[in-house]
Design an enzyme around this catalytic site. Structure first.
Site, PDB file in Angstrom:
ATOM      1  N   CYS A  31      41.556  45.648 -26.060  1.00 33.87           N
ATOM      2  CA  CYS A  31      40.625  45.211 -27.109  1.00 33.87           C
ATOM      3  C   CYS A  31      40.512  46.304 -28.171  1.00 33.87           C
ATOM      4  O   CYS A  31      40.031  47.397 -27.875  1.00 33.87           O
ATOM      5  CB  CYS A  31      39.267  44.915 -26.482  1.00 33.87           C
ATOM      6  SG  CYS A  31      37.924  44.700 -27.657  1.00 33.87           S
ATOM      7  N   CYS A  34      37.132  47.916 -28.736  1.00 32.27           N
ATOM      8  CA  CYS A  34      36.582  48.497 -27.508  1.00 32.27           C
ATOM      9  C   CYS A  34      37.183  49.851 -27.154  1.00 32.27           C
ATOM     10  O   CYS A  34      36.518  50.685 -26.558  1.00 32.27           O
ATOM     11  CB  CYS A  34      36.867  47.586 -26.309  1.00 32.27           C
ATOM     12  SG  CYS A  34      36.271  45.906 -26.421  1.00 32.27           S
TER      13      CYS A  34
END
Length: 106
Positions: A31, A34
């Site tokens: 991600c 992230c």
């Protein structure tokens, strides 16, 4: 306080039984927003963890902890949840700026 990495083995002790409110960050290595260390969300959470000890800041890797992500109905990442006394009190989906995260923490 450091950011804690949560798994099935320490979830009950660190999150459910925590006397402090817990900010859970559901994330994955793939991600973009992230990822550590230079992506959007991780440095913000590290800052918050260093600035206050009123909350626990915890990360759950959804690729490694499918059952926890499923139990909390995490369908998109990053997902942030505020948990207190074992109950989800608030939830945000998507990367957010620090001021919005702090507002969620109250």
């Amino acid at each position: 306080m450091n950011v804690l990495h949560i798994n099935q083995h320490n979830f009950r002790e660190e999150v459910i039984q925590s006397e402090k409110p817990v900010l859970l960050d559901f994330w994955a290595p793939w991600c973009g927003p992230c990822r550590m260390p230079c992506r959007m969300l991780s440095p913000i959470l590290d800052e918050i963890a260093e600035e206050t000890d009123e909350f626990k800041i915890c990360k759950i890797n959804v690729d490694e902890e499918h059952d926890l992500a499923s139990a909390y109905k995490v369908f998109s990442i990053p997902t942030l949840m505020m948990v207190h006394q074992g109950k989800v009190e608030d939830k945000m989906v998507g990367a957010r700026p620090k001021n919005q995260i702090l507002a969620m923490l109250g």
